[in-house]
Design a protein around this motif. Structure first.
Motif, PDB file in Angstrom:
ATOM      1  N   PHE A   1     -14.839  42.932  41.669  1.00  0.00           N
ATOM      2  CA  PHE A   1     -15.386  42.280  42.853  1.00  0.00           C
ATOM      3  C   PHE A   1     -16.319  43.222  43.614  1.00  0.00           C
ATOM      4  CE2 PHE A   1     -15.050  38.454  45.336  1.00  0.00           C
ATOM      5  CZ  PHE A   1     -15.477  38.824  46.596  1.00  0.00           C
ATOM      6  N   SER A   2     -15.941  44.526  43.679  1.00  0.00           N
ATOM      7  CA  SER A   2     -16.767  45.488  44.414  1.00  0.00           C
ATOM      8  C   SER A   2     -18.120  45.666  43.750  1.00  0.00           C
ATOM      9  CB  SER A   2     -16.043  46.827  44.509  1.00  0.00           C
ATOM     10  OG  SER A   2     -14.823  46.693  45.218  1.00  0.00           O
ATOM     11  N   ALA A   3     -18.174  45.565  42.424  1.00  0.00           N
ATOM     12  CA  ALA A   3     -19.430  45.745  41.698  1.00  0.00           C
ATOM     13  C   ALA A   3     -20.417  44.610  41.941  1.00  0.00           C
ATOM     14  CB  ALA A   3     -19.149  45.874  40.206  1.00  0.00           C
ATOM     15  N   LEU A   4     -19.957  43.498  42.494  1.00  0.00           N
ATOM     16  CA  LEU A   4     -20.838  42.349  42.702  1.00  0.00           C
ATOM     17  C   LEU A   4     -21.727  42.493  43.934  1.00  0.00           C
ATOM     18  CD1 LEU A   4     -18.326  39.452  41.922  1.00  0.00           C
ATOM     19  CD2 LEU A   4     -20.133  40.341  40.443  1.00  0.00           C
ATOM     20  N   ASP A   5     -21.371  43.388  44.863  1.00  0.00           N
ATOM     21  CA  ASP A   5     -22.127  43.553  46.124  1.00  0.00           C
ATOM     22  C   ASP A   5     -22.269  42.189  46.821  1.00  0.00           C
ATOM     23  OD1 ASP A   5     -23.501  44.558  48.224  1.00  0.00           O
ATOM     24  OD2 ASP A   5     -25.269  45.193  47.094  1.00  0.00           O
TER      25      ASP A   5
ATOM     26  N   LEU B   1     -21.235  29.210  42.624  1.00  0.00           N
ATOM     27  CA  LEU B   1     -20.302  28.625  41.670  1.00  0.00           C
ATOM     28  C   LEU B   1     -20.387  29.329  40.305  1.00  0.00           C
ATOM     29  CD1 LEU B   1     -20.603  24.801  42.466  1.00  0.00           C
ATOM     30  CD2 LEU B   1     -18.915  26.458  43.287  1.00  0.00           C
ATOM     31  N   SER B   2     -21.579  29.853  39.985  1.00  0.00           N
ATOM     32  CA  SER B   2     -21.676  30.629  38.733  1.00  0.00           C
ATOM     33  C   SER B   2     -20.836  31.897  38.806  1.00  0.00           C
ATOM     34  CB  SER B   2     -23.143  30.968  38.454  1.00  0.00           C
ATOM     35  OG  SER B   2     -23.648  31.878  39.428  1.00  0.00           O
ATOM     36  N   LEU B   3     -20.709  32.472  40.004  1.00  0.00           N
ATOM     37  CA  LEU B   3     -19.841  33.629  40.167  1.00  0.00           C
ATOM     38  C   LEU B   3     -18.390  33.254  39.894  1.00  0.00           C
ATOM     39  CD1 LEU B   3     -19.361  36.570  41.019  1.00  0.00           C
ATOM     40  CD2 LEU B   3     -19.281  35.782  43.399  1.00  0.00           C
ATOM     41  N   LEU B   4     -17.997  32.061  40.345  1.00  0.00           N
ATOM     42  CA  LEU B   4     -16.635  31.609  40.076  1.00  0.00           C
ATOM     43  C   LEU B   4     -16.426  31.416  38.568  1.00  0.00           C
ATOM     44  CD1 LEU B   4     -13.898  30.714  41.248  1.00  0.00           C
ATOM     45  CD2 LEU B   4     -14.836  28.399  41.446  1.00  0.00           C
ATOM     46  N   ARG B   5     -17.449  30.906  37.875  1.00  0.00           N
ATOM     47  CA  ARG B   5     -17.343  30.733  36.430  1.00  0.00           C
ATOM     48  C   ARG B   5     -17.282  32.095  35.716  1.00  0.00           C
ATOM     49  NH1 ARG B   5     -20.728  26.195  37.601  1.00  0.00           N
ATOM     50  NH2 ARG B   5     -22.614  27.500  37.448  1.00  0.00           N
ATOM     51  N   SER B   6     -18.032  33.068  36.232  1.00  0.00           N
ATOM     52  CA  SER B   6     -17.973  34.415  35.631  1.00  0.00           C
ATOM     53  C   SER B   6     -16.591  35.026  35.804  1.00  0.00           C
ATOM     54  CB  SER B   6     -19.028  35.304  36.284  1.00  0.00           C
ATOM     55  OG  SER B   6     -20.325  34.777  36.081  1.00  0.00           O
ATOM     56  N   THR B   7     -16.010  34.836  36.963  1.00  0.00           N
ATOM     57  CA  THR B   7     -14.656  35.359  37.204  1.00  0.00           C
ATOM     58  C   THR B   7     -13.654  34.678  36.286  1.00  0.00           C
ATOM     59  OG1 THR B   7     -15.293  35.684  39.516  1.00  0.00           O
ATOM     60  CG2 THR B   7     -12.952  35.802  38.996  1.00  0.00           C
ATOM     61  N   GLN B   8     -13.863  33.365  36.093  1.00  0.00           N
ATOM     62  CA  GLN B   8     -12.974  32.636  35.186  1.00  0.00           C
ATOM     63  C   GLN B   8     -13.114  33.169  33.760  1.00  0.00           C
ATOM     64  OE1 GLN B   8     -13.745  28.448  35.099  1.00  0.00           O
ATOM     65  NE2 GLN B   8     -11.838  27.960  34.037  1.00  0.00           N
ATOM     66  N   ALA B   9     -14.338  33.511  33.347  1.00  0.00           N
ATOM     67  CA  ALA B   9     -14.543  34.078  32.002  1.00  0.00           C
ATOM     68  C   ALA B   9     -13.868  35.434  31.869  1.00  0.00           C
ATOM     69  CB  ALA B   9     -16.047  34.193  31.732  1.00  0.00           C
ATOM     70  N   LEU B  10     -13.870  36.217  32.958  1.00  0.00           N
ATOM     71  CA  LEU B  10     -13.197  37.519  32.940  1.00  0.00           C
ATOM     72  C   LEU B  10     -11.704  37.343  32.699  1.00  0.00           C
ATOM     73  CD1 LEU B  10     -13.121  40.613  33.445  1.00  0.00           C
ATOM     74  CD2 LEU B  10     -12.855  40.066  35.894  1.00  0.00           C
ATOM     75  N   PHE B  11     -11.093  36.403  33.399  1.00  0.00           N
ATOM     76  CA  PHE B  11      -9.662  36.162  33.219  1.00  0.00           C
ATOM     77  C   PHE B  11      -9.372  35.659  31.805  1.00  0.00           C
ATOM     78  CE2 PHE B  11      -9.298  36.810  37.663  1.00  0.00           C
ATOM     79  CZ  PHE B  11      -7.944  36.958  37.967  1.00  0.00           C
ATOM     80  N   ASP B  12     -10.258  34.795  31.302  1.00  0.00           N
ATOM     81  CA  ASP B  12     -10.036  34.291  29.939  1.00  0.00           C
ATOM     82  C   ASP B  12     -10.131  35.424  28.917  1.00  0.00           C
ATOM     83  OD1 ASP B  12      -9.653  31.741  30.839  1.00  0.00           O
ATOM     84  OD2 ASP B  12     -11.749  31.130  30.565  1.00  0.00           O
ATOM     85  N   ALA B  13     -11.082  36.331  29.124  1.00  0.00           N
ATOM     86  CA  ALA B  13     -11.265  37.426  28.167  1.00  0.00           C
ATOM     87  C   ALA B  13     -10.066  38.364  28.171  1.00  0.00           C
ATOM     88  CB  ALA B  13     -12.541  38.198  28.496  1.00  0.00           C
ATOM     89  N   ARG B  14      -9.423  38.539  29.300  1.00  0.00           N
ATOM     90  CA  ARG B  14      -8.266  39.442  29.399  1.00  0.00           C
ATOM     91  C   ARG B  14      -6.954  38.697  29.257  1.00  0.00           C
ATOM     92  NH1 ARG B  14      -9.321  44.367  31.695  1.00  0.00           N
ATOM     93  NH2 ARG B  14      -7.179  44.774  31.054  1.00  0.00           N
TER      94      ARG B  14
END
Length: 545
Positions: free
Chosen positions: A81-85, A55-68
């Motif tokens: 997504f590829s960088a997450l392995d 779920l922290s990964l989902l929050r990180s993705t949400q932060a990425l969208f907010d930043a952009r």
């Protein structure tokens, strides 16, 4: 009271020992319960830790969208997504995607954006009459098997729609119920899992970089394969000896998200069953833990058993000591009584011996007189008298071996017939149940059987050597009739092989002796039947209870 003291001592010590063993048993069970609950909590922490990581990964993705400001192209999303392995660090995560929120009827604008990002056209499906559309516009990893998921409207599925509607109301993450991942796109392989949604709002500003794009408002979501997720969480070393079942909400087969492959141990039953409730992204799960064969109890179950056995042995030892002391005291008390009774018993034994000797002498004298009155010479007298004395001696010997208690009817017949026909009697001559005879009946029937056998040998063919080698012409069988005081012995003596047998014109002493023994001595009845093929004698005598 002194007599019951050993029993009271045994019961008291045994109760104390069993009570201690019971406390030890319950303490062992409680220790096992506490240990397994700690093991179950460890397993639960692993599951919750793995879910929090995803779920922290989902929050990180949400932060990425907010930043952009929500302006993430497909290439940028794929690179992130590829960088997450994922396969190495996030086992159980099927992928992360983005749903565009739009009103029904605005599908064309979304399809243009999808064409711009993916380079291929993807129609929004399926058709719906609902007011909102939430089609998938981004998803990674987007392998060939997931291509058809682009454009799928999750708002049309009731389970997904329930979680999406909750995500519309706040900025929290919301998990869906149990879903079959891949089923909506017609994939060949489906997975039991669940989805977690998070709202993403990006407002359009006048100075945005890409002003040609419409404002973005939608939901980020993560799709989880339940089996892979939970197996990864529970497979960390050291392996825990637990069987795990996870249900979405209530414990029902339709709500089963995951079940361990290692079966639980049936010997524990539900005694060590641990049930826990956890909340995952606003949705409550029920988690059950049961011990497997690898679970070891903190203390051996043999300890209460050994303690109980030791207590019983101690109680028995104390009871035996008390019993021996009681017997020693009783022995001293009875010593004087025994000394006084011994003289009386000796007198009674002498009187009994005098009585038995007197009866035997009287019987011998009577036999001697009757034998002498029917004998023609001294040789005949000597032969008949000796044979009858031997029959009496055989009965006396049987009574002596049994201490003048009881003699077996079958053994008596074998001894008396053996004296007349020889010891090797063929099988099948005698048949009947075990009948125990008292002293009077034994002596009277001993003489009776001797006279019957002697007559069979003298006048018939039943006792001939040739006949006894094959199917014997002599058969003796008996049975018991009635019960208690009405018991009756019914004995049948059958001689076969004689021809034209007739009743004798004169009754000899042997026949008289038989009749006297049966009718007077034993108060019975005797009937003789002289048939063409042989003699049949039926004897019925009452037996004491």
């Amino acid at each position: 009271m002194k007599k019951f003291f050993p029993i009271v001592a045994f019961i008291a010590v045994a109760l104390i020992s069993l009570t201690m063993a019971g406390f030890a048993y319950f303490a062992t069970q409680e220790a096992a319960r506490i240990k397994f609950e700690a093991t179950a909590d460890d397993a639960l922490n692993r599951i919750e830790g793995r879910i929090d990581l995803h779920l922290s990964l989902l929050r990180s993705t949400q932060a990425l969208f907010d930043a952009r400001n929500g302006d993430i192209s497909r290439g940028e999303f794929k690179a992130f997504f590829s960088a997450l392995d994922i396969d190495k660090n996030f086992a159980g995560l099927r992928g992360i995607g983005f749903l565009r929120l739009a009103k029904t009827g605005d599908e064309a604008a979304i399809e243009r954006d999808v064409l711009h990002d993916h380079g291929t056209a993807h129609a929004i499906y399926p058709d719906t009459t609902l007011p909102w559309r939430t089609p998938i516009v981004l998803f990674e990893p987007l392998d060939p098997s997931n291509q058809s998921s682009i454009g799928y409207d999750m708002f049309t599925d009731p389970v997904r729609r329930e979680a999406i509607e909750k995500a519309m109301a706040d900025d929290q993450q919301h998990a869906s119920g149990l879903v079959k991942l891949g089923q909506e796109t017609g994939a060949a392989q489906t997975f039991t899992g669940f989805l977690v949604f998070a709202r993403l709002n990006v407002e359009t500003a006048p100075d945005v970089i890409n002003a040609s794009r419409s404002s973005t408002s939608g939901f980020l979501y993560a799709a989880f394969r339940a089996r892979d997720l939970f197996q990864t969480a529970l497979s960390r070393t050291p392996l825990l000896p637990v069987n795990t079942e996870i249900y979405d909400g209530k414990m029902d087969a339709d709500n089963l998200l995951f079940q361990s492959e290692t079966p639980p141990v049936s010997t524990f039953g539900d005694r060590l069953l641990v049930s826990r409730k956890i909340t995952v992204a606003g949705r409550q799960w029920t988690v059950l833990f049961r011990p497997t064969s690898a679970f070891s109890q903190p203390s051996s179950r043999a300890i209460p058993v050994m303690l109980g056995l030791f207590g019983l042995l101690l109680a028995g030892a104390i009871a035996l000591v008390a019993r021996y002391q009681e017997r020693a005291y009783d022995a001293v008390s009875l010593l004087h009584e025994t000394t006084e009774k011994s003289l009386l018993e000796k007198d009674l034994m002498l009187q009994e011996m005098k009585h038995r000797i007197k009866n035997s002498i009287t019987r011998v004298l009577a036999i001697a007189r009757q034998t002498a009155s029917h004998a023609t010479d001294v040789k005949e007298f000597s032969s008949s008298f000796s044979a009858r004395l031997q029959a009496m001696a055989a009965s006396q010997d049987m009574l002596t071996r049994s201490r003048w208690q009881k003699a077996d009817l079958g053994d008596l017949l074998r001894i008396e017939l053996g004296q007349v026909f020889g010891k090797e009697l063929p099988d099948g001559i005698l048949s009947g149940p075990q009948v125990l005879l008292d002293e009077t009946t034994t002596q009277a029937l001993g003489l009776t059987f001797h006279e019957l056998a002697t007559n069979a040998l003298k006048y018939g063919e039943a006792g001939s050597a040739n006949t006894l080698k094959g199917d014997s012409a002599l058969k003796v069988d008996w049975s018991l009739e009635g019960r208690g005081r009405d018991r009756m012995l019914a004995l049948n003596w059958r001689e076969a092989g004689q021809k034209q047998l007739e009743a004798p014109a004169k009754t000899g002493f042997g026949t008289k002796l038989i009749d006297l023994n049966v009718t007077r001595e034993l108060s019975g009845t005797i009937n003789r039947h002289f048939r063409d093929d042989g003699l049949s004698v039926e004897i019925r005598i009452p037996l004491p209870a």
